[in-house]
Design a protein around this motif. Structure first.
Motif, PDB file in Angstrom:
ATOM      1  N   ALA A   1      30.615  38.324  32.243  1.00  0.00           N
ATOM      2  CA  ALA A   1      30.654  37.420  33.701  1.00  0.00           C
ATOM      3  C   ALA A   1      30.840  36.274  33.763  1.00  0.00           C
ATOM      4  N   PRO A   2      30.480  35.137  32.635  1.00  0.00           N
ATOM      5  CA  PRO A   2      30.738  33.774  32.610  1.00  0.00           C
ATOM      6  C   PRO A   2      32.147  33.716  32.695  1.00  0.00           C
ATOM      7  N   ARG A   3      32.873  34.535  31.840  1.00  0.00           N
ATOM      8  CA  ARG A   3      34.282  34.281  31.716  1.00  0.00           C
ATOM      9  C   ARG A   3      35.362  34.871  33.121  1.00  0.00           C
ATOM     10  N   ARG A   4      34.264  35.500  34.024  1.00  0.00           N
ATOM     11  CA  ARG A   4      35.058  36.058  35.162  1.00  0.00           C
ATOM     12  C   ARG A   4      34.853  34.960  36.416  1.00  0.00           C
ATOM     13  N   ALA A   5      34.061  34.111  36.390  1.00  0.00           N
ATOM     14  CA  ALA A   5      33.726  33.103  37.441  1.00  0.00           C
ATOM     15  C   ALA A   5      34.992  32.596  38.185  1.00  0.00           C
ATOM     16  N   GLY A   6      36.167  32.466  37.424  1.00  0.00           N
ATOM     17  CA  GLY A   6      37.335  32.117  38.006  1.00  0.00           C
ATOM     18  C   GLY A   6      37.909  33.099  38.876  1.00  0.00           C
TER      19      GLY A   6
ATOM     20  N   GLN B   1      45.851  29.629  33.970  1.00  0.00           N
ATOM     21  CA  GLN B   1      45.315  28.573  34.956  1.00  0.00           C
ATOM     22  C   GLN B   1      43.893  28.238  34.561  1.00  0.00           C
ATOM     23  N   LEU B   2      43.784  27.066  34.757  1.00  0.00           N
ATOM     24  CA  LEU B   2      42.059  26.828  34.467  1.00  0.00           C
ATOM     25  C   LEU B   2      41.100  27.900  34.928  1.00  0.00           C
ATOM     26  N   ASP B   3      40.092  27.872  34.423  1.00  0.00           N
ATOM     27  CA  ASP B   3      38.976  29.242  34.738  1.00  0.00           C
ATOM     28  C   ASP B   3      39.619  30.532  34.344  1.00  0.00           C
ATOM     29  N   MET B   4      40.782  30.608  34.164  1.00  0.00           N
ATOM     30  CA  MET B   4      41.476  32.020  33.953  1.00  0.00           C
ATOM     31  C   MET B   4      42.175  32.018  32.624  1.00  0.00           C
ATOM     32  N   GLY B   5      42.305  33.421  32.118  1.00  0.00           N
ATOM     33  CA  GLY B   5      43.071  33.633  30.749  1.00  0.00           C
ATOM     34  C   GLY B   5      42.160  33.157  29.630  1.00  0.00           C
TER      35      GLY B   5
END
Length: 923
Positions: free
Chosen positions: A229-234, A104-108
């Motif tokens: 952290a930026p990649r965990r925003a979703g 999903q967008l913002d994920m994976g």
């Protein structure tokens, strides 16, 4: 749009992460129509796709699985489906299947959009993705966690393509939803940002839910897209978008999904991990209420990451082959029509025999209704520890309480009216945690009168086992004694709570609040009587013979207790089989030392009494308690478990002349649940000299199946196993031969001398296992038969001999051996009370080990004394079995219900530890 193939990770050209093929990784630029994006925006998606694998098979796919992960996982979660979709087994069963697992967008590894995407946006995102991909043909949505809701949202919007639904631990929240504690903590302002985004705590906690723990490489793969952290925003935004109340912005989208799935009407499969602290069984029950056509399998012991805890791919493709592949995707074809009243959790078993022999259906209440003007005694309760005043010439007589047939019929109707007024409806499940006696019998027949489904889980399962059973069955109402209600409060067992008895006036209000009690049985009886006298009670619905009537739980002696579903027709067939086999006519006076038979008394037209004993521990039945119960009703028949009879014989010296006279009036003794030896039966015969002794063979799934008398056992003589006689009226038995590797030949035989799995067919056999789709499919995998899991053979006279359990076969270098013959021989050695023979070592090279319980018991478990070991080896050799070791144990591990079914699996592991020189502890 054209999808591109991504280069492999530098870590491995062929497998970037364990279980993922580099050829599956693809990317796609997708025009977005989500409200959160400006017009003309495109988003970059990462997904896994096995299209190349499918093409290599040269076969058109049966359809596409559209897999949607939740938070905080990614498409890696679905790797076993991607691999299994083109396996030889799947190809042989109507495959292959194309599998598309999105990030999903913002994920994976999909784009980080810098936007806050809500539930409605994510459903739109998925629709945009499938449109850009040009996805066509039948689609089965597959979802987990919050991906379950999103996949269902896609399903509701794309009905024309939808062929089926597969769900694992997820939720479409019911009204009145309250957040689970774990999510409340994750949403707390003081925790949310740090716990979900700044740190990787939310990911680590989620990965830690795996049962057993994830392998380090697998855990690293799940963490791979979320290293910073930026990649965990979703991840944080996903948690923040949980619609916990109607005021939440995503609530309307949730409502659209939760109401829309009620009308999907396609086949559905739900595979569940009950140990999930977030999506517990309450959410499964809600989903079943919305999608009653769904098949369900609950993997006991599995948790939130059920795909990691258990093999979900193999059953998923088996289910797809049966329900969706080959043009069967337009709806639940081949299924029995749903009543829409109660979620079944399984399709009708194709292999089980149906009681459709042309005989008219006679409801379970017919016998009681026929005697509603009869003032003769129907049920007697023995008052525990109570006695009437004695005379100089006699011992105190036990106190009793009784009801007549007329009183019982009136009370059943009154209680049914009271329950209906409380809200109990046809198809509702009612868990009954009440000891056998007048109250329990009245409750059972009141529920049957209403068409409610009784749930009976033996307290002998223990608190944990009871909790598993009750939560698995998911009752709408729970009726219990105070101790049971206390357990229900502590362990959060589901259902509206009803107390079996009134509380003391001084504590009534406090206990009702403490135990969350909505009503008491006496209160419901009184209320129902008022309603009926005023002619304002609702009419009782006519019984549909093929509606569910009961969920009865097995003893748990061979693994977690299984719920066995009986319809009204099958319960009635059990009654009729018992009546025909043992001539249990109206006028029979039955002492029921085994709880289920106390409940059948009114249906059989028999006066019944349960002895003063702890029915959850049969070995508490004493000879005097049995005789007192027999005297109370002038008993003609007795049913008691083997463990109960052992203690009756052991305490026979306490019998008075009056007791012996009462037992002399018994003309039938039944005992089932485990094999009984001739010496024990002979001792029972001495206590009931005028009785014919029968030992029916059966199981919770079908009782009885065969029957034999003491005379028949003596006539059969010794043999390989325990002779349990010939099939009872309406039943049939066959054997599925066992192969040298321990597998089973699926072609049944009735030839004499062939050892294999015992197959059963009878009109009173179970309808299905409850919410155990995989178990049900296995049990009916030989068409027309129930696979019992027992192993045995037929002799030349058509008698069945039981040789043990399939799970306890010894796969030795010289072939497969069964344990019972060696055990029976061992138990003939002086000083041996009980014996078990288990296989130790790898399959195909196991050695036989005897573990014995001695009399007197050994002080310390371990290797048996040399002299005893030599005698046991010689005894086993007489049956052709060579023992590699002999161990003595203080007490063999047995189930509580029967106190005789030995847990050989645990015992084999214990023996292996002993022989390896380890500190073994208890089995």
């Amino acid at each position: 749009m054209v999808a591109g193939t991504l280069p492999a990770s530098p870590a491995s050209a062929g497998e970037p992460w364990p279980g993922v093929r580099a050829s599956w990784r693809r990317s796609l630029s997708v025009p977005s129509t989500a409200a959160v994006d400006a017009p003309g925006t495109s988003r970059q998606w990462h997904f896994l796709d096995n299209a190349a694998d499918v093409a290599a098979t040269g076969v058109e796919p049966a359809g596409t699985l559209l897999c949607v992960h939740g938070n905080p996982t990614w498409s890696y979660l679905w790797r076993t489906l991607l691999a299994g979709a083109t396996s030889p087994a799947t190809l042989a069963a109507g495959g292959p299947w194309r599998v598309i697992a999105v990030d999903q967008l913002d994920m994976g590894f999909s784009e980080r959009t810098g936007t806050f995407r809500r539930l409605g946006d994510r459903i739109t995102d998925l629709s945009d993705f499938t449109a850009a991909l040009g996805l066509s043909g039948p689609v089965v949505t597959v979802g987990h966690d919050w991906g379950g809701v999103i996949s269902l949202g896609w399903a509701v919007r794309h009905r024309e393509q939808l062929a089926g639904v597969v769900l694992t631990n997820t939720a479409v929240h019911p009204a009145g939803f309250s957040l689970p504690p774990a999510l409340k903590l994750a949403l707390h302002p003081a925790v949310h940002q740090w716990g979900t985004t700044t740190s990787a705590a939310f990911l680590r906690v989620t990965h830690g839910l795996a049962q057993p723990a994830l392998a380090p490489a697998v855990r690293d793969a799940f963490m791979a897209p979320y290293r910073t952290a930026p990649r965990r925003a979703g991840v944080g935004n996903f948690v923040a978008d949980i619609p916990a109340s109607p005021s939440h912005p995503s609530w309307p989208a949730l409502e659209e999904v939760s109401s829309g799935i009620r009308t999907l009407g396609v086949p559905a499969l739900m595979m569940w991990g009950p140990k999930d602290p977030v999506f517990s069984d309450r959410y499964l029950r809600d989903l079943l209420e919305r999608m009653p056509q769904a098949d369900v399998h609950r993997f006991e012991g599995a948790g939130h990451l059920v795909q990691e805890d258990r093999d979900t791919a193999t059953p998923a493709f088996g289910w797809l082959a049966k329900n969706v592949a080959g043009g069967r995707a337009a709806g639940p074809a081949g299924r029995a029509p749903s009543t829409g009243l109660t979620p079944t959790g399984a399709t009708a078993p194709a292999g089980a025999s149906r009681p459709d022999d042309g005989a008219p259906f006679r409801p379970m209440l017919a016998g009681l209704d026929a005697r509603r003007d009869d003032t003769a005694v129907a049920i007697v309760d023995m008052v525990p520890g109570g006695s009437a005043p004695s005379t100089a010439s006699s011992s105190p007589a036990p106190q009793t309480r009784s009801v007549s047939w007329a009183e019982l019929a009136r009370d059943v109707d009154d209680l049914a009216s009271g329950l209906a007024d409380l809200g109990v409806r046809r198809g509702n499940r009612v868990s009954l945690l009440v000891p056998p006696g007048i109250t329990l019998t009245t409750l059972i027949y009141a529920c049957l009168r209403l068409g409610a489904v009784i749930v009976v889980a033996d307290a002998g399962l223990g608190t944990k086992g009871m909790g598993r059973a009750i939560k698995g069955a998911g009752p709408d109402f729970l009726v219990g004694i105070e101790r049971a209600l206390t357990g229900a409060r502590i362990y959060n067992w589901p259902g509206v709570k009803i107390s079996a008895a009134d509380f003391a006036p001084s504590a009534d209000a406090a206990k009702r609040r403490l135990l969350n009690v909505a009503a008491t049985v006496p209160q419901l009886l009184a209320n129902g009587r008022v309603l009926r006298l005023a002619d304002s009670a609702p009419a009782f619905p006519a019984v549909n013979p093929d509606d569910d009537a009961a969920v009865l739980f097995t003893s748990g002696s061979t693994g977690p207790a299984k719920g066995v579903v009986y319809t009204h027709r099958r319960l009635a067939a059990m009654r009729d089989t018992l009546k025909a086999t043992y001539r249990l006519e109206a006028g029979t006076a039955l002492v029921a030392g085994f709880a289920p038979f106390a409940l059948l008394g009114p249906a059989l037209g028999a006066t019944s009494v349960t002895p003063d004993m702890d029915v959850t521990a049969p070995r508490t039945l004493t000879a005097t308690a049995l005789a007192d119960a027999a005297a109370a009703i002038n008993a003609t028949a007795v049913f008691a478990s083997p463990a109960a009879l052992v203690n009756v014989v052991a305490t026979a010296a306490q019998l008075t002349a009056a007791h012996r006279t009462a037992l002399a009036g018994v003309d039938l003794v039944l005992s089932a649940g485990a094999p009984l030896g001739v010496p024990l039966l002979a001792q029972v015969q001495n206590l009931a000299p005028n009785a014919v002794l029968h030992t029916p063979y059966g199981m919770t799934e079908a009782l009885p199946v065969t029957d034999i008398s003491l005379a028949g056992i003596r006539a059969a003589g010794p043999g390989n196993g325990v002779c349990v006689g010939v099939p009872v009226s309406g039943a049939a038995v066959a054997i599925a031969p066992v192969n040298p590797d321990g597998s089973v030949d699926p072609v049944p035989t009735t030839d004499a001398g062939v050892t294999g799995e015992i197959l059963v067919r009878a009109p009173h056999a179970k309808e299905r296992y409850d919410r155990l789709w995989i178990t049900q499919e296995l049990s009916t995998s030989i068409p027309g038969w129930h696979r019992s899991g027992d192993v045995g053979h037929l002799d030349a006279e058509g008698r069945l001999w039981v040789e043990g359990r399939m799970a306890h076969l010894l796969t030795m270098a010289g072939g497969v051996r069964t344990p019972v013959a060696g055990e029976l021989a061992a138990e003939q050695v002086p000083g041996v009370a009980r014996a078990a023979v288990v296989g130790v070592g790898p399959a195909g090279a196991q050695v036989a080990v005897a573990v014995v319980e001695t009399d007197p018991a050994v002080k310390r478990s371990g290797l048996a004394a040399a002299g005893l070991a030599a005698q046991l080896r010689a005894a086993a050799a007489g049956t052709g079995l060579e023992l590699s070791a002999v161990l003595a144990i203080k007490a063999l591990p047995t189930d509580i219900r029967h106190n005789s079914k030995i847990d050989r699996t645990a015992l084999a592991a214990w023996a292996a530890r002993i022989l390896a020189g380890e500190k073994a502890g208890r089995p």
